[in-house]
Design an enzyme around this catalytic site. Sequence first.
Site, short mmCIF file in Angstrom:
data_model
loop_
_atom_site.label_atom_id
_atom_site.label_comp_id
_atom_site.label_asym_id
_atom_site.label_seq_id
_atom_site.Cartn_x
_atom_site.Cartn_y
_atom_site.Cartn_z
N SER A 183 25.47 -71.54 26.31
CA SER A 183 26.64 -70.98 27.00
C SER A 183 27.93 -71.32 26.26
CB SER A 183 26.78 -71.57 28.40
OG SER A 183 25.78 -71.12 29.22
N ALA A 216 27.78 -78.21 34.13
CA ALA A 216 26.55 -78.75 33.53
C ALA A 216 25.72 -77.68 32.81
CB ALA A 216 25.71 -79.40 34.64
N PRO A 217 25.10 -78.05 31.69
CA PRO A 217 25.08 -79.37 31.06
C PRO A 217 26.30 -79.66 30.18
CG PRO A 217 23.65 -77.87 29.86
CD PRO A 217 24.17 -77.09 31.05
N GLY A 218 27.18 -78.67 29.96
CA GLY A 218 28.42 -79.04 29.27
C GLY A 218 28.84 -78.18 28.08
N GLY A 219 28.26 -77.02 27.96
CA GLY A 219 28.60 -76.16 26.81
C GLY A 219 30.07 -75.77 26.76
N ASP A 271 32.31 -71.23 35.18
CA ASP A 271 31.10 -70.48 34.81
C ASP A 271 30.07 -70.61 35.93
OD1 ASP A 271 29.34 -69.04 33.15
OD2 ASP A 271 28.66 -70.82 32.08
N LYS A 300 30.16 -62.65 37.32
CA LYS A 300 28.79 -62.13 37.21
C LYS A 300 28.74 -60.85 38.02
CE LYS A 300 28.13 -66.46 35.80
NZ LYS A 300 28.05 -66.88 34.42
C1 LIG Z 1 25.68 -71.02 34.02
S1 LIG Z 1 25.63 -72.70 34.48
C2 LIG Z 1 26.99 -73.35 33.61
C3 LIG Z 1 26.74 -73.62 32.19
C4 LIG Z 1 27.91 -74.35 31.54
N1 LIG Z 1 29.11 -73.53 31.52
C5 LIG Z 1 27.57 -74.75 30.13
O1 LIG Z 1 28.21 -74.22 29.22
O2 LIG Z 1 26.71 -75.60 29.93
C6 LIG Z 1 26.21 -72.66 36.10
C7 LIG Z 1 26.43 -74.05 36.70
O3 LIG Z 1 27.17 -73.89 37.89
C8 LIG Z 1 26.80 -74.89 38.78
N2 LIG Z 1 27.23 -74.50 40.11
C9 LIG Z 1 26.85 -73.44 40.86
N3 LIG Z 1 27.48 -73.45 42.04
C10 LIG Z 1 28.29 -74.52 42.04
C11 LIG Z 1 29.22 -75.06 42.96
N4 LIG Z 1 29.43 -74.49 44.14
N5 LIG Z 1 29.88 -76.19 42.62
C12 LIG Z 1 29.69 -76.78 41.42
N6 LIG Z 1 28.82 -76.31 40.50
C13 LIG Z 1 28.14 -75.19 40.81
C14 LIG Z 1 25.30 -75.02 38.60
O4 LIG Z 1 24.83 -76.29 38.99
C15 LIG Z 1 25.15 -74.77 37.10
O5 LIG Z 1 25.06 -76.00 36.39
#
Ligand SMILES: C[S@@+](CC[C@H](N)C(=O)[O-])C[C@H]1O[C@@H](n2cnc3c(N)ncnc32)[C@H](O)[C@@H]1O
Length: 343
Positions: A183, A216-219, A271, A300
Amino acid sequence: MAGAIATPPYRSLLLYCRPGFETECAQEIAALASGDANATRGSGFVEFRQVGGHETVDWRRLIFARQCIDAFACLDALPRSDRLTPIMAALGAHGQRYVDAWVEPPDTDEGKALAPFCKSFGNALIGALKKARLLDPAARTRLHGFFPQSDKVYLGTADPAASAPWPQGIPRLKFPREAPSRSTLKLDEALLVLLSETERARWLTAGMSAVDLGAAPGGWTWQLVRRSLRVTAIDNGPMDRALLDSGLVTHLRTDGFRYRPKKPVDWLVCDMVEQPRRIAELIAQWLGEGWCRRTVFNLKLPMKKRYEETQLCLARIRAVAQDVRAKQLYHDREEITVFAQRA
Ligand SMILES: C[S@@+](CC[C@H](N)C(=O)[O-])C[C@H]1O[C@@H](n2cnc3c(N)ncnc32)[C@H](O)[C@@H]1O
């Protein structure tokens, strides 16, 4: 005797897009100009013939188009043994010089199969243009030869200042091995596509503060830390250990919809996988309340009415932001990425 009716010369806007998003790309251009769109699903491009004149459109204004070309010729049934002769004849008739020439296939499976041909044909075309003295470093436009199939080409031009500076409108980014997720490329591309070089240098500087919702995970956090920003990463999921060890990241396991910053931050990135309207509402709140100055976030898109949903969400953001830029990036799938800054 009735006079012969002259066929008007061919003109169209050629818009490159993600395969599967031709309808949205056509809807978007039809909202900006009047004309007829030819949009075949899965083709990776839209041909738009304007009525009552022809106007160029800056690619930055379009969300679903990766590139926008002013096409002046469409040649089909090109002989396999010699495609160059009819193309050079069309270029001779057009009578322009070009600063460069790109030969491109669409971003489809068929296009991938055509890529080696486009590469070698591009070299042959450059050679022929040089010989015909049609390449000129002082020229104002770049030539594009777009091959949707091996025996058909659209010839067109683009102003380098108003078009994507990458062949096929796709910036080729390398995945950094230390980044915790793929990501990361989305935020890297967003900053490259949605901001200018000057804006990147001025708006992303060491010591600035950011919040990353759904981190998470942090990209995405990794991209900010790479630029020496301090990041509050919000996610119930685990963050990459090395990122936490950087000393620039505070990880809070909490709900991104409930979290509020103690003081305003320079950047909010988001994200989270959620309904686009919910995300738009959340971001509008952050901007409206002055909790962040600038933001990059993902919407999305739903399965249906993707164009309408996009417009609705962006209208919500525009109500509180002075500058809203949106693009469906190469690394976006069923989504778009938006930059906005506070009014
Ligand atoms: C597509 S992933 C993010 C990837 C991240 N941008 C990266 O680069 O690694 C979506 C993340 O949103 C988190 N998420 C979804 N709903 C959430 C919420 N209401 N509060 C906090 N985190 C949320 C999920 O746990 C998931 O880790």
